[in-house]
Design an enzyme around this catalytic site. Structure first.
Site, PDB file in Angstrom:
ATOM      1  N   ASP A 249       0.859  -1.191   0.000  1.00 26.92           N
ATOM      2  CA  ASP A 249       0.000   0.000   0.000  1.00 26.92           C
ATOM      3  C   ASP A 249       0.895   1.241   0.000  1.00 26.92           C
ATOM      4  OD1 ASP A 249      -2.281   1.536   0.165  1.00 26.92           O
ATOM      5  OD2 ASP A 249      -2.644   1.156   2.287  1.00 26.92           O
TER       6      ASP A 249
ATOM      7  N   ASP B  54      -9.235   3.734  -1.494  1.00 28.22           N
ATOM      8  CA  ASP B  54     -10.128   4.132  -0.410  1.00 28.22           C
ATOM      9  C   ASP B  54     -11.447   4.684  -0.931  1.00 28.22           C
ATOM     10  OD1 ASP B  54      -8.031   3.316   1.078  1.00 28.22           O
ATOM     11  OD2 ASP B  54      -7.329   5.319   1.598  1.00 28.22           O
TER      12      ASP B  54
END
Lengths: 525, 852
Positions: free
Chosen positions: B454, B531
């Site tokens: 990430d 997200d």
């Protein structure tokens, strides 16, 4: 004695169940794979098989043939062919279990007797039921001992709780009685007070009249003086003597430079002229003078207006206005001063005119009435105090401290728990809090709400809600899971959901007879 | 008071939209502003005397003379295999950075078979003259033709090449005369069909990989990844271009222009103008041409196609174990549990939090005992802390990104002050990759079977840097960060992939999930859409984005089920689980401040629906796995937009809420609104393409859009007539436990009584399929009452066991917008009465089973 008897009963249960279990082991009833004893009779090899939901009848050879015929899965109790099937493992020596049929022959040993894995040669599942059973029984034993010890303590707690309750109840009776007495006294004192006050009133009537007259006279004098002062100022301002005060006439006077920028603007001047371009004497006195006077006084260094707050104009205006009013009203009660340009100094607080001295007779009446008033106030307070105490006790008595009052003695105590970041506190029946180790601001995680365990035992869980709000989120709340143990102790605190805390609290008060598996098994058999 | 409430409004708005103060629009980026407002003008012409090309090579070179005193440029035009040309334009003495790692090997050249040099143009052709490139000298442009039709024009009037000390921006224009609609240029949160942008309207699409919180819908803003590939598609032809450049880019797009074509204007900050021109001439071919250049994904391990459960974060090992045991006890399938950053010791990767994850091996053993896996997050920023061995080693070996002055860059991220691995440096990739070894990552076991990369845009918590590394930062060889910014995440996953491969001695297919990515990332990693938010609109966005990624090689795509930010309603959860089951990567994930939402926590009725959705996924595992295999052969997408499979149906060009899984399963995601009882579904393929519902008895003809009823229990799902769908209908707790289970075939025969399908079998774990042909790829062909199983490829010893055949014959043909119906027959024995499951399919190359 009673404890001993219970213990005995408990171990005899163990004895009987293991005897019956061994009976199952030795007399295996023939039935298809994955079928429980209680359902064995529904699978008769002599007859066609009827699906449990009555939807279909199939030849018995199709039972457990690894093809799902019945929509309810009842024809495949021993395979994974039906999506909603149930596989039953006997697990002799331990607890029987029902397994989703998708777990049959999936390579994982689910049943402790290994019966769910029979088709793959890559995996063999050993029968570990005896071991597990022994372990479970030991665990049950341990729990039983814990419960035993806990219950002993709980009995004490309950005794104390009941005693407390009794004490409170007794206290309540006494208080109720005291309250009656206190109220009687209060009534008495009130009567005395009322009588004496009536006499006092009568005697004072004449003085009041005199005082009123004096007040009126002063007010008139004050108004006259104010008018005189205003008129004087009007004449002074009316430089062209046309009977009007105009904008241009005010603009020459720095006093009215409200924003202190060195010149008096038209707007500023208009403000003092009550938003008109020119006003006559009458209007000047009634409308403009109240605005003008404070500025003249300020100019003379006699009066400071409050600091103006530009951001909240309405509030600031109100404030200013109020104070200006207050300042004006009392001004003329003072003796007139000598200088014409200097207004009198305003007082900070308004003072009542000093009362006229009473004659001896009246003074006596006043003193007696005052004494009676004090006596009555005392009596009234006594009643209130008793009522407050009664309310406290009633609150206490209304709280649910458990069927045997076993939780009562926890009230008033607090229990800490620290993790690496916070110190948590549980004050039963009051609140839960959180204090950062590195800080001093305590956060309230909830206030006592109610018991909220499941229906069969609501005393398993406490709810403390309406705590401090989270930033951009809900109000904090906590649940307290209450479990049996020999000490009073918070054993863990977590935050499973944002702003929702979970405490685990061990206390003997939570110890109660476990509806044990042993009992279940016994019932079933 | 007013001021206060204003502040609250501002805060509330900020909370749900991207930070435009931090992330720039074109007007705040100099080179974009300058180039965007430039009036097209022919600044270059070919020096006819400089043209060099011949039929014994694949390369044409020529000099481009500046018409206004600028420096001369060199044009290099190459013929490549697969109907592809490559165009490079740079200064004669160019020092521009050329990408090293993106292409899957050097593209194979294809010599010109004809060269015609004229006075004002030169034409070269390949593939027996079917592909042509004509360079016109003045005004300069290049026309690329396929079978006589001009498909792509490189517009000389849009060509600019500038160079200054800091940047070296260039631009060029592309026209697709046959391309009615533009697609591609991932990653943006936008409709599948690209919007028209232009001065005064929508900003151009931007590429500058960014960690954008609360990214917005229908927006050309740059997101986490960049795939600078643009397709122009129309009913007669499809073509594409791939700008092989990793610097910041802006692309102005216009579809359906006055000539019925489309055009684009590429603006890049620095690096080389290196464009691949893909001549199609249809969507299938153009995607294959592109994946030929950047490669395909290798097969994923089978378990990665199951369901994954994640949360930011499972804070303790007890919490993690509790979740796993609840999945089991509530009968929800689960293949892997994911740990977000909090499992680490103070965000030092390759460590465990000593108080909350004190026994990582115990946790992994617990997972392993029920055949589940663990995946943990590993980010590219390294905590600056002497004594942290990963940091010490990287510092000592000079493996961090530097500031312009040569000092090691330090910036804020999760651990506080951090330095960033210089993944452009092969030694840094090697070093970082080696940290995945069981020795260097104490507490890791083979149950830790995958890695989550990430924050690799990379994210730096500094708004003044647009949340990333400084553009003038330095990589190995003094390559400036701005020259390679968009491949930072790509290189990160390359290091991880190589590390996991080494850790397991090359015996297991690495599984990596990444947020940032670039063209070619499919070779190393799966990716997810970052997200997103718990809102219906983001459910639609998940489908749009994964469809787009799939036609750009990035097939292993998914989105956080339920939405990362905020709390979904139960209904949205149900619909998201249903749609997520039909995207290649299936994982639920949620932010720290959301309510816990593991499916077993929902009300019973929602649980039942979600259980059904997850089981639908597991039942179709053979379909997914076979499609992934076929992707390795061809580069074809796993899931497909309608226009890809039905290129002539212009009405379907804007349909982007429907998923074709392969060619045979059509799913309409239900994202429209709460309480839907009927929805418009587009059925493609014409009157003779018939779609048979897999969840009801509905039957539809492929005559376009029609309103169909929608049940709460499932999203509309249809099987194509003529297809054989291979399923595993016994759903076990996870993929591993379903390995040995038999299959069920579902089909409806075509008018000529035939149906066709394929199935692929291998060990689900290793590279033996690739290295030793240890697999079996079988064609299933139904002809009347005969079903033949023919091995197409592979020598593996894998048996294909079929226990059941579900035949659905059309009883009433759909007519005039009305639904048809079908009749179902379940067959478990062949004509001889033998149980199907006892027939050994795969033991011979060709086996025919007679059903009657």
């Amino acid at each position: 004695m009673e404890l001993f008897a219970r213990n005995f009963k408990f171990s005899s249960l163990f004895l009987s169940s293991s005897v019956i279990l061994s009976v199952i082991c030795t007399s295996e009833v023939p039935r298809p794979r994955g079928v429980s004893l209680s359902r064995a009779s529904l699978y008769n090899p002599e007859r066609n098989f009827l699906c449990f939901d009555n939807s279909k009848t199939i030849p018995f050879v199709q039972v457990n043939d690894d093809y799902c015929d019945c929509p309810d899965g009842s024809d495949e109790p021993g395979t994974s062919a039906c999506p909603h099937g149930i596989f039953h493992c006997t697990n002799a020596g331990h607890k029987p279990m029902n397994l989703a049929s998708s777990r049959v022959n999936d390579g994982v040993c689910d049943c402790c007797d290994g019966s769910d894995e029979y088709a793959r040669n890559t995996i063999t599942c050993p029968n570990i039921c005896m071991q597990l059973g022994r372990h479970a029984r030991e665990e049950a034993q341990r729990m039983a001992e814990l419960v035993k010890a806990g219950k002993h303590l709980k009995a004490e707690l309950s005794q104390r709780g009941m005693q407390l309750k009794e004490e409170k109840k007794e206290k309540l009776v006494v208080l109720e009685k005291n309250k009656e007495e206190a109220e009687r006294v209060k009534q008495e004192k009130q009567q005395i007070k009322d009588e004496l006050e009536a006499a006092e009133n009568k005697a004072l009537e004449i003085y009041r009249k005199m005082e009123d007259e004096e007040k009126k006279r002063k007010a008139e004098a004050e108004a006259a003086k104010n008018r005189e002062e205003a008129t004087e100022t009007f004449v002074k301002f009316d430089s062209n003597q046309d009977g009007f005060v105009e904008i241009s006439e005010l603009q020459t006077r720095q006093t009215f430079d409200k924003d202190k920028n060195g010149e008096v603007s038209v707007e500023e001047a208009r403000y003092f002229l009550n938003n008109e371009d020119a006003i006559d004497l009458e209007k000047f006195v009634t409308d403009a003078w109240p605005n003008i006077k404070p500025y003249l006084m300020m100019d003379a260094g006699l009066f400071k207006p409050p600091v103006t707050q530009e951001e909240s104009p309405s509030e600031a205006d109100d404030l200013q206005g109020d104070e200006a009013d207050e300042e004006e009203a009392p001004q003329d009660e003072e003796e007139p001063d000598e200088g014409e340009d200097e207004p009198e100094q305003p007082e900070e607080a308004v003072e009542e005119p000093a009362p006229l001295p009473y004659d001896d007779e009246t003074q006596k009446l006043v003193d007696r009435a005052t004494f009676a008033r004090n006596e009555f106030a005392d009596a009234e307070r006594a009643v209130r105090d008793i009522e407050a105490e009664i309310n406290n006790i009633q609150d206490y008595l209304e709280k649910d401290f458990g069927p045997e009052e076993e939780f009562a003695s926890l009230q008033g105590e607090c229990f800490d728990y620290s993790d690496h970041e916070y110190i948590y506190k549980l004050c039963p029946f009051e609140k839960t809090t959180q204090l950062p180790k590195s800080g001093s601001m305590e956060t309230r995680l909830g206030s006592w709400g109610r018991w909220d365990g499941p229906e069969d035992n609501k005393y398993e869980s406490m709810l403390y809600d309406k705590g401090q709000s989270c930033w951009n989120g809900p109000q904090r709340s906590s649940k307290v899971k209450v479990v049996c143990g020999v000490t009073n102790e918070v054993t863990s605190v977590t935050e499973p959901n944002r702003c929702e805390y979970l405490f685990e609290f061990v206390t003997p008060a939570a110890c109660r007879e476990i509806a044990s598996d042993v009992d279940d098994l016994h019932d079933e058999l | 008071m007013l001021i206060k409430s204003l502040l609250i409004i501002v805060l509330a708005t900020l909370a749900f939209s991207a930070d435009h103060g931090t992330f720039k629009d074109c007007a705040r980026v100099d080179f974009c502003t300058n180039l965007r407002t430039r009036t097209p003008s022919d600044d270059y012409s070919v020096d006819s005397g400089s043209v060099s090309a011949s039929t014994d090579s694949n390369t044409l070179t020529a000099t481009l003379k500046s018409n206004n005193g600028g420096s001369d440029l060199t044009l290099t035009l190459s013929g490549l295999q697969q109907n592809t040309f490559r165009v490079k334009i740079a200064e004669v003495d160019s020092t521009r950075y050329e990408l090293q790692d993106v292409l899957d090997g050097e593209p194979e050249g294809l010599n010109f078979d004809d060269v015609q040099i004229g006075d004002d143009s030169v034409t070269v052709t390949t593939a027996s003259g079917s592909n042509s490139a004509t360079v016109t000298f003045s005004p300069f442009n290049i026309e690329f033709g396929k079978d006589g039709a001009t498909e792509v024009v490189f517009n000389g009037d849009r060509l600019t090449v500038a160079n200054n000390d800091v940047t070296a921006p260039f631009s060029f224009g592309i026209t697709f005369p046959e391309g009615l609609q533009l697609y591609g240029i991932h990653e943006h949160c936008d409709s599948l069909a690209l919007q028209n942008t232009g001065p005064g309207g929508t900003d151009p699409y931007r590429f500058k990989n960014s960690d954008v919180a609360f990214y917005e819908l229908n927006s050309p803003m740059a997101l986490y990844g960049a795939v600078p590939v643009l397709y122009g598609h129309g009913p007669t032809a499809t073509a594409g271009v791939f700008l092989h450049n990793a610097a910041e880019q802006w692309i102005e797009t216009t579809s359906n222009n006055e000539d019925g074509g489309s055009q684009a204007y590429f603006m890049a900050e620095i690096g080389t103008l290196d464009v691949f021109v893909l001549l199609g001439p249809n969507p299938i071919e153009v995607v294959r041409q592109y994946t030929k250049l950047t490669g395909t994904a290798h097969l994923p391990q089978l378990w990665t196609l199951g369901y994954h459960q994640s949360r930011y974060s499972y804070e303790t090992q007890d919490d993690a174990k509790d979740v796993v045991s609840n999945f089991d006890s509530n009968n929800f399938q689960l293949d892997a549990l994911w740990l977000d950053i909090d499992y680490t010791d103070a965000y030092k990767y390759f460590t465990w939090n000593p108080s909350t994850y004190s026994d990582p091996v115990g946790l992994q053993d617990t997972l392993a005992s029920t055949n589940k896996k663990l995946v943990t997050i590993i980010d590219p920023h390294i905590k600056v802390e002497a004594g942290y061995s990963v940091y010490d080693g990287a510092l000592a070996n000079d493996l961090f990104v530097k500031n312009a002055d040569g000092s090691v860059f330090e910036g804020p991220c999760w651990p506080g002050t951090s330095s960033y691995m210089d993944f452009l440096n092969p030694a840094a990739r090697e070093y970082y990759g080696s940290m995945y070894s069981y020795d260097n990552f104490p507490g890791s076991t083979p149950t830790l079977a995958g890695t989550w990369n990430d924050m690799n845009e990379p994210s730096v918590f500094d708004n003044s840097l647009e949340m990333t590394l400084p553009a003038d930062g330095l990589h190995i060889g003094n390559v400036r960060h701005r020259e390679i910014h968009n491949i930072y995440g790509f290189l990160h996953t390359m290091a991880t992939h190589q590390g996991l491969l080494a850790r397991d001695n090359g015996e297991r297919r690495p599984f990596v999930l990444t947020r940032s990515h670039f063209a070619g990332s499919q070779r190393y990693t799966a990716f997810w859409t970052g997200d997103n938010q718990a809102d219906w609109t983001y459910l639609h966005a998940a489908v749009q984005e994964c469809l787009n990624a799939n036609i750009l090689g990035l097939v292993f795509c998914g989105a956080d089920v339920g939405g990362f930010f905020n709390n979904p309603t139960n209904e949205l959860m149900e619909r998201w689980y249903q749609a997520g089951a039909w995207l290649p990567f299936y994982r639920a994930h949620s932010n720290k401040d959301t309510n816990r939402r593991e499916p077993y926590l929902l009300p019973e009725d929602s649980q039942a629906i979600i259980r059904e959705a997850i089981q639908t996924r597991y039942k179709h595992l053979p379909v997914w796995y076979t499609l992934f295999y076929e992707h390795t052969r061809t580069g074809d997408p796993i899931i497909r937009p309608l226009f890809y499979q039905y290129p002539e149906e212009t009405d379907a060009y804007h349909v982007d809420g429907q998923i074709l899984v392969g060619t045979d399963i059509l799913v309409r995601a239900v994202y429209d609104y709460s309480g839907a009882t009927d929805l418009d579904v587009y059925f493609p393929g014409g009157e003779n393409e018939v779609w048979i519902s897999s969840t009801s008895d509905d039957v539809r003809a492929g005559t376009g859009q029609i309103n169909v009823p929608v049940a709460r229990e499932n999203s509309p799902t249809y099987y194509r007539r003529g297809a054989v769908i291979v399923r595993k209908d016994t759903v076990r707790p996870n993929t591993v436990e379903m390995t040995d289970d038999s299959h069920t075939l579902y089909y409806t025969v075509n008018e000529d009584n035939t149906a066709h399908g394929t199935v692929y079998l291998d060990d689900g774990v290793s590279f033996k399929y690739r290295d030793d042909s240890d697999f079996k790829y079988i064609s299933i062909d139904v002809d009347g009452d005969n079903v033949s199983f023919t091995t197409i490829d592979g020598n593996g010893d894998y048996e294909f066991v079929v226990d059941k055949i579900v035949r659905r014959d059309i009883a009433n043909f759909p007519k005039g917008g009305k639904s048809g119906s079908y009749k179902e027959t379940v067959i478990t024995r062949d004509a001889n009465g033998d149980l199907l499951k006892n027939i050994k399919i795969g033991s011979t190359k060709n086996l025919i089973v007679k059903l009657k």
